[in-house]
Design an enzyme around this catalytic site. Sequence first.
Site, short mmCIF file in Angstrom:
data_model
loop_
_atom_site.label_atom_id
_atom_site.label_comp_id
_atom_site.label_asym_id
_atom_site.label_seq_id
_atom_site.Cartn_x
_atom_site.Cartn_y
_atom_site.Cartn_z
N HIS A 1 43.93 31.00 49.92
CA HIS A 1 44.21 31.12 48.49
C HIS A 1 44.28 32.59 48.07
O HIS A 1 45.22 33.00 47.37
CB HIS A 1 43.10 30.39 47.73
N GLU A 2 43.29 33.38 48.50
CA GLU A 2 43.26 34.78 48.08
C GLU A 2 44.35 35.60 48.77
O GLU A 2 44.94 36.50 48.14
CB GLU A 2 41.88 35.38 48.35
N GLY B 1 35.98 33.69 45.16
CA GLY B 1 36.90 34.72 45.63
C GLY B 1 37.71 35.24 44.46
O GLY B 1 37.86 34.54 43.44
N GLN C 1 44.19 39.39 39.85
CA GLN C 1 43.55 38.53 38.88
C GLN C 1 42.81 39.31 37.79
O GLN C 1 42.35 38.72 36.81
CB GLN C 1 42.61 37.54 39.57
N HIS D 1 47.46 35.17 46.83
CA HIS D 1 47.53 36.01 45.64
C HIS D 1 48.12 37.38 45.95
O HIS D 1 48.90 37.92 45.17
CB HIS D 1 46.15 36.18 45.02
N CYS E 1 41.87 27.60 40.43
CA CYS E 1 42.12 29.04 40.39
C CYS E 1 41.53 29.62 39.11
O CYS E 1 41.75 29.07 38.02
CB CYS E 1 43.62 29.31 40.45
N LEU E 2 40.80 30.71 39.23
CA LEU E 2 40.21 31.36 38.08
C LEU E 2 41.26 31.86 37.09
O LEU E 2 40.96 32.07 35.91
CB LEU E 2 39.31 32.53 38.52
#
Length: 206
Positions: free
Chosen positions: A167-168, A74, A79, A171, A125-126
Amino acid sequence: MAWGKADDQGTDETGEVVHAPYGPLPRGGNVRPMTRWGTPVMHRPQAKVTVFDDALRALAADMVATMYAAEGVGLAACQIGEDVAMFVMDCPDAAGERWMGVVCNPVVHLPEGKDRVLDDSPEGCLSFPGAFVDCARPDHAVVEGVGLDGQPVRFEGDGLLAKCLQHETDHTLGTVFGDRLSARSMKKLRKQHDAAAEDYPAEWPT
């Protein structure tokens, strides 16, 4: 990818079941460098999407390209440095079936009372790459929003998909999962991240 008649379910080249209830993810985008924790755009609520045009679709395509290049499940617009309340995903649920989609202006709904069961499996997390620690979240989630054409969309799931949806959506609200950790867990996460820093240069994953 082989799709069903309604373009909502198919199988990939390995035979894995893939659900895309609102159509395939936009492709043809450019891979962009990953924006990291500490950048202001990561820590403030994102601007709601009000215009559904080619520019929005192009942004989503860049997000998809970046997500796949980083081997993520995701990715939110912040990001890649964009102040837009949108995320893309290609994520498996508890049964291993993949769910693909784009959600603008997401709102998450979580179980309450006796239906609320926490999953404390590892999360990463990326935008803070190379690090994973346990993070307790409800094991089921529903996210509602709109798609790239402004039509209502809804995704529901368990397992990793439930974590991804939460999670997304976080963000888009300016929350990173580190905000949900104890000081001890955050220290562990930071230690892993710092140890892996050489593997994730500033331009990663381009």
